[in-house]
Design an enzyme around this catalytic site. Sequence first.
Site, mmCIF file in Angstrom:
data_model
loop_
_atom_site.group_PDB
_atom_site.id
_atom_site.type_symbol
_atom_site.label_atom_id
_atom_site.label_comp_id
_atom_site.label_asym_id
_atom_site.label_seq_id
_atom_site.Cartn_x
_atom_site.Cartn_y
_atom_site.Cartn_z
ATOM 1 N N CYS A 1 0.828 -1.187 0.000
ATOM 2 C CA CYS A 1 0.000 0.000 0.000
ATOM 3 C C CYS A 1 0.874 1.252 0.000
ATOM 4 C CB CYS A 1 -0.892 0.019 1.244
ATOM 5 S SG CYS A 1 -1.853 -1.487 1.466
ATOM 6 N N LEU B 1 -3.410 -1.674 -1.973
ATOM 7 C CA LEU B 1 -3.252 -2.719 -2.968
ATOM 8 C C LEU B 1 -3.651 -4.020 -2.279
ATOM 9 C CD1 LEU B 1 -2.219 -3.768 -5.736
ATOM 10 C CD2 LEU B 1 0.032 -4.027 -4.663
#
Length: 608
Positions: A2, A51
């Site tokens: 992320c 993500l």
Amino acid sequence: MCGIAGWADWSKDLTGEKDIIQSMTKAITHRGPDADGFWYSDHAVLGHQRLIVIDPEGGLQPMIYEDTNQKIALVYNGELYNYIELREELENKGHRFKTKSDTEVLIHAYIEWKEDCVQHFNGIFAFGIWDDHLKKLMLARDHLGVKPLYFAERGQSIIFGSELKVLLKHPLVEAEVTAEGLSEVFALGPMRTPGNGIFKDVKEIRAGHYSVFTAYGQKSVRYWNLKSESHRDDETATAEKIKGLLEDTVKHQLIADRPVVSMLSGGLDSSGLTAIAGQEYRSRNKVLHTYSIDFVNNDQDFKEDFLRRDKDEPWVKRVAEHVGTEHHSIVFDAQKLVDNLLVPMRARDLPGVGEIETSLYLLFEEMKKDATVALSGESADEVFSGYPWFHQEEYLNGGQFPWLVNLGYFTDILSDEARLKLQPEAYRQKRFKEAVNEVAFLEGESELEAKQRQMSYLFITRFLPFMLDRKDRASMMTGFEVRVPFCDYRLVEYLWNVPFELKSIDGIEKGILRRAFKDYLPDDVRNRKKSAYPSTKDDAYLKGISSWMTQILEDEDAPILPLINQDRVRAISRGEDQEIQGDKARAILDYLVQINEWLKEYKIKISL
């Protein structure tokens, strides 16, 4: 994987500052294109780009834990590979979980152990935790620094994020570079000093460190370090230990709720990891997908050099067939490399190594079409002492960073004024001495052993961060996660004390690793000599960047012009310089083009 962003201030109410934190967070949408999230309180605001890799439904961030005694907010980038074991341990201590995510395990680990939680983690991570009742911010980074984390102090404000661009979106952080920042860029190149954020008064959390900020000040703690002690295992036990650690590491790093693939160059490191992963996949009745990179006309253009002994593709095919993977060879031409040269610079917010980074980014862009996660052999050469420099007297006794011994020409192109103000040679020496002073030498080791230990420390703490930065930014620019099993801190700790003569047993670099892979790879693959990451040899690439540099030299407003010897660089661009030609010219022009565009695009203010 992320991207994280945050802002804490003990002197003002931040609840109305939504636009700023949202702008900071959106600057790294590429790191987490699947979802975003924000959390606001009076003295802290947090942002997150996600993500999705583990627990799609349960891993939303920022993650908040609240009970009658405390309120904790977390933003986190990374993976805890031991989160399943940690979760069980925490459950036995009375913790209850609502999700299957490693994010929730991290927040409960903090609740249980506070700052000491980092001592329980095995993974790659960078996180920010705001303890709302105590008004305390904790920033932490994994043992080897696989995941990035920058911060800036501005009065009572702490501004932090996964990438420099996050901080530059905050109105209190200017794109200003002092002499020190430019010295990092010109004297050290992309191999930055740990902790140095290049921009004025911007820092990074160092690998193996955490920092705690309150209204009363800051403390920085080194929670992990390399400890020197005698190695007591014989060669057989050492190889078995390495094999066991790598098998355990790869098994843990294959855990994901999204497809996992493997990078494969045909070299020892990626081949061994691919073989272990392939065996694990076969046990699940699955086929591992592998990826390599090649260049148009490489068969005719390839030339052997100091770092690249032979072509990768024949070896890639050999390993893929042996392991039984479904292989994908990704091929690029020179023009595509030129066209995308600036993408990695924008990814890292700093000039990089040019074409090598560009091809890596393009490879990840293709891999992202099929998967979300990949295994990589990064860092094996650093922790196994695999570079030729570890046994060459010129480098062992060079008195400077070994990768800079033959790169003095990088500062030869500075203007007289810039050289006077930056003092690149003195700056290199200062940073080199700082690094050497950190080395924990072992009492009783020989002078040669001490030099090799010093070399190992330099590579692990100064060169490896560049390699990890390169891979993180190039992959995350495409919303793609890369895992690095050779960076498992248990393996690094163990190898730190394995003597060089044992690491290079059988008269070959990384000989002990070759023995560890005996059951996984055929002998010809195990005994292939090291060949570095591939680079195009197409003359069209040098012509392309030479033309670009010529255009910069003809632009009287180009910001790099006062910093360089324009006549020297013009001669290099034309192929007329007697000393800097071929690969040297490519390297220097790659870098100078990026520096100019970095200064221009980021509107950098230079304060010398």
